[in-house]
Design a protein around this motif. Structure first.
Motif, short mmCIF file in Angstrom:
data_model
loop_
_atom_site.label_atom_id
_atom_site.label_comp_id
_atom_site.label_asym_id
_atom_site.label_seq_id
_atom_site.Cartn_x
_atom_site.Cartn_y
_atom_site.Cartn_z
N LEU A 1 -8.08 5.24 5.77
CA LEU A 1 -8.23 4.53 4.51
C LEU A 1 -6.99 3.70 4.20
CD1 LEU A 1 -9.88 3.98 1.96
CD2 LEU A 1 -8.77 5.97 0.91
N PHE A 2 -5.81 4.22 4.53
CA PHE A 2 -4.58 3.46 4.33
C PHE A 2 -4.62 2.15 5.10
CE2 PHE A 2 -0.27 2.26 5.53
CZ PHE A 2 0.43 2.39 4.34
N HIS B 1 -9.86 1.57 -4.48
CA HIS B 1 -9.23 2.65 -5.25
C HIS B 1 -10.22 3.80 -5.45
CE1 HIS B 1 -7.13 4.84 -8.40
NE2 HIS B 1 -8.20 4.71 -9.16
N TYR C 1 0.72 8.79 -6.30
CA TYR C 1 0.73 10.24 -6.15
C TYR C 1 1.35 10.91 -7.38
CZ TYR C 1 1.05 14.80 -3.92
OH TYR C 1 0.91 16.14 -3.64
N THR D 1 0.83 -1.20 0.00
CA THR D 1 0.00 0.00 0.00
C THR D 1 0.86 1.26 0.00
OG1 THR D 1 -1.76 -1.17 1.20
CG2 THR D 1 -1.84 1.23 1.21
N THR E 1 -1.09 10.65 -10.12
CA THR E 1 -2.18 11.59 -9.89
C THR E 1 -1.80 12.99 -10.35
OG1 THR E 1 -3.07 10.33 -8.02
CG2 THR E 1 -3.59 12.67 -8.10
N LYS F 1 -7.33 -0.23 3.53
CA LYS F 1 -6.92 -0.90 2.30
C LYS F 1 -6.05 -2.11 2.62
CE LYS F 1 -5.24 2.69 0.09
NZ LYS F 1 -4.63 3.49 -0.99
N ASP G 1 0.93 3.84 -3.11
CA ASP G 1 0.49 5.22 -2.90
C ASP G 1 1.56 6.21 -3.35
OD1 ASP G 1 -1.89 4.31 -1.95
OD2 ASP G 1 -1.54 4.80 0.15
N THR H 1 -7.11 9.96 5.64
CA THR H 1 -6.10 9.30 4.82
C THR H 1 -5.49 8.11 5.54
OG1 THR H 1 -5.59 11.42 3.75
CG2 THR H 1 -3.96 9.66 3.54
N GLU I 1 -10.73 6.25 -2.56
CA GLU I 1 -9.74 7.32 -2.39
C GLU I 1 -10.31 8.66 -2.81
OE1 GLU I 1 -6.19 6.37 -4.47
OE2 GLU I 1 -5.85 4.48 -3.42
N SER J 1 -9.11 16.57 -7.09
CA SER J 1 -8.99 15.11 -6.97
C SER J 1 -9.87 14.45 -8.01
CB SER J 1 -9.40 14.66 -5.56
OG SER J 1 -8.59 15.27 -4.57
N ASN K 1 -10.21 12.00 -0.58
CA ASN K 1 -9.48 13.16 -1.08
C ASN K 1 -10.39 14.39 -1.21
OD1 ASN K 1 -7.10 11.69 -1.25
ND2 ASN K 1 -7.41 11.15 -3.39
#
Length: 595
Positions: A395-396, A352, A85, A77, A88, A399, A81, A392, A355, A105, A359
């Motif tokens: 959720l981390f 996914h 990033y 994870t 993203t 996951k 991530d 965050t 997220e 986002s 965000n």
């Protein structure tokens, strides 16, 4: 556009967050190393298996074999991530140059940029496959053989294979391929994309989108929309509005949120159906399964049978259903890994998409610092923001936890094949339910305060913020209170402002024809307010200039004289004003920020 084409602009006002890029590139390098090492380890394991006729054994207890995938999922994870990033940021600025960037986002792997090769549909599919391979293989790298389970299932086995665990070369290859796929596309995106700022701060991104150095669609503030949030973005005609104490939720601001919630809530529902079906099949006396009475978090198999049983056989261990094919040899192992990975892809896609909700919630929290006691943070760090955001971090952990529990619910035993465990399937449904509840709670959250919501919608942010401030610290509030005939005006300033009156309309505009640079608007004012609101005024046309001589005892049209601060009355009946000075902007700032 290649990075070689990007030239540093000494007049750039936004924060480029260079250190965030450094940390993400370090994560990208670590991902390349992890991918190459695991591919090499998988190839070596398969070579030894073919040469020696057996898989590589590692001494490890059963408990560690079940807990180790949790640590692997956390590591996967983290690396995913870091690469995500970079991907993203690449997608964000590729969309901006195409004029398709609405929110800070986005659904990264379900949104394609037409003119950015690493962000097109096919690379996105490959990237998603890399994520699925990396998560789907973590629970299958170390295979154990429990002799008690083999005896209960009537399977023959070699007692030497019951010592420790066996390295799964196929799963190692899948993990390495997953890392390399993501790392390759991420590196491609890094080299092909000009990224003005690496910050995840929606305010920094919005400001970068307003600057001339960006090739593409530069965002321009639309007049008369200072009180119109993201929910009113589609309205073409600006209008004056009264402030609200509580704002509308995210679920009505972004059209993807409802679909994401449906996908998230499908996981616990499908998990409950899946677990209930397997459990009912075992209760009916399946020959390929064992009904157990244990509901421990980790599967256990003691081999102790219970004669007082209505099914074919009962134990005090965990219920298990064997799928009926052997995982012995590379071909059988490959089939088992593919089956589990394909099933797990639904989980990976849902998490996914989750997220985006997290965000959007974090973007709105950053935006609402405009009405906080300290204003916006001029030293914003995306790394620190992620490490200090409970959404965050939660959720981390989710996951990693959901994928770990899925690996316990359906896994492989050496020489026994794929097994399903109903208790762990139900626990997986519970973990998924927590993720669904988190998504629902965040999407239904109604922000408090009179600041209109943006949820990271960049045009809305640009419409509301009129003075970016060179220091990076901004406050939002009243700049002109207005009167019964003319709406007031709200905006931002480096100093604390009074909050608007819930009984007053706001929607006027400030004349900026003779203003200095946006960062100096609070100090170089030579124009005035145009609070006359006209619904027919186009959103991209400035109001006529209004000028007056500061040395003469007169005031701009539609403007009421600002009296000095003398008192603060309760409620919103009266607003204290500062004196009118030619060296300050017209906004009534608070001398004491605690007010």
């Amino acid at each position: 556009m290649s990075l070689r084409k990007h030239h540093h602009n000494p007049n750039r006002q936004h924060d480029d967050s260079g250190w965030t890029k450094v940390w993400c590139v370090c994560g990208l390098i670590a991902s390349w190393i992890a991918g190459v090492v695991t591919i090499g380890a998988g190839a070596f394991s398969l070579y030894r298996e073919a040469r020696d006729g057996g898989a590589t054994q590692i001494l490890m207890s059963h408990t560690w074999r079940e807990l180790l995938p949790l640590g692997l999922n956390l590591a996967v994870t983290l690396l995913n991530d870091c690469m995500g990033y970079i991907h993203t940021c690449s997608l964000r600025w590729s969309l901006h140059r195409e004029g398709k960037l609405d929110f800070n986002s986005n659904l990264r792997l379900l949104t394609a940029a037409k003119h950015s090769r690493p962000n097109r549909a096919i690379p996105n599919v490959l990237y998603l496959a890399g994520i699925i391979f990396s998560y789907g293989s973590t629970s299958l790298i170390f295979l154990s053989l429990n002799p008690e389970l083999a005896r209960l299932l009537g399977k023959s086995y070699d007692r030497n294979d019951a010592d420790g665990v066996h390295a799964n070369g196929v799963a190692l290859l899948f993990l390495g391929i997953g890392f390399v796929l993501q790392a390759a596309i991420t590196t491609w995106a890094l080299l092909e994309t000009n990224i003005p700022t690496w910050s995840s701060n929606p305010l920094a991104v919005a400001r970068a989108c307003t600057e001339d150095e960006n090739d593409g669609h530069r965002l321009v503030p639309r007049v008369g929309r200072c009180m119109m949030g993201v929910h009113l973005h589609a309205e073409q005609t600006p209008r004056a509005l009264k402030p609200r104490l509580h704002q509308s939720p995210m679920i009505s601001a972004h059209h993807h949120v409802v679909r994401i919630l449906m996908l998230l809530w499908s996981l616990p529902i499908l998990g409950a159906i899946w677990g209930g079906s397997v459990y009912a099949y075992l209760v009916r006396g399946s020959r390929n399964g064992v009904y157990g009475r244990s509901w421990s978090l980790l599967p256990i198999f003691t081999g102790k049978t219970d004669t007082n049983c209505k099914t074919r056989q009962c134990t005090d261990g965990t219920s298990v259903l064997n799928m009926g094919w052997s995982a012995q040899g590379p071909a059988g192992t490959l089939g088992g890994v593919l089956v589990i990975t394909i099933i797990q892809s639904i989980v990976t896609l849902a998490l996914h998409c989750a997220e985006l909700i997290v965000n959007l919630s974090r973007d709105e929290k950053v935006f609402r610092e405009l009405i906080g006691p300290r204003g916006t943070n001029p030293r914003y760090s995306s790394i620190v923001a992620a490490l200090t955001s409970w959404q965050t971090l939660f959720l981390f952990g989710l996951k990693a936890g959901v994928h770990w529990m899925f690996g316990l619910a359906i896994n492989m035993q050496f020489q026994l094949g794929v097994n399903m465990h109903p208790p762990q399937i139900f626990y997986f449904a519970v973990f998924s339910l927590v993720a669904a509840i988190l998504g629902l709670a965040l999407s239904m959250w109604r922000p408090s305060g009179k600041l209109p919501p943006s949820y990271g919608h960049l045009q809305t942010i640009v419409d509301i913020i009129d003075d970016w401030g060179d220091s990076g610290c901004m406050f939002w509030g009243v700049k002109d209170q207005g009167d019964t005939e003319n709406p007031g005006y709200t905006g931002t300033n480096p100093r604390a402002l009074l909050q608007p009156d819930v009984r007053q309309l706001y929607g006027g505009q400030r004349d900026t024809a003779h203003m200095g640079h946006s960062g100096n608007q609070g100090h170089e004012f030579s124009g005035g307010f145009n609070t006359t609101f006209s619904p027919q005024t186009p959103a991209n046309v400035s109001a006529p200039d209004v000028h007056w001589d500061w040395t003469q005892p007169q005031h701009p049209p539609g403007f009421r004289h600002h009296q000095s601060i003398s008192s603060i009355n309760s409620g919103f009946s009266e607003y204290s004003r500062t004196s009118w000075h030619s060296t300050q902007s017209t906004q009534p700032f608070l001398e004491n920020p605690r007010w």
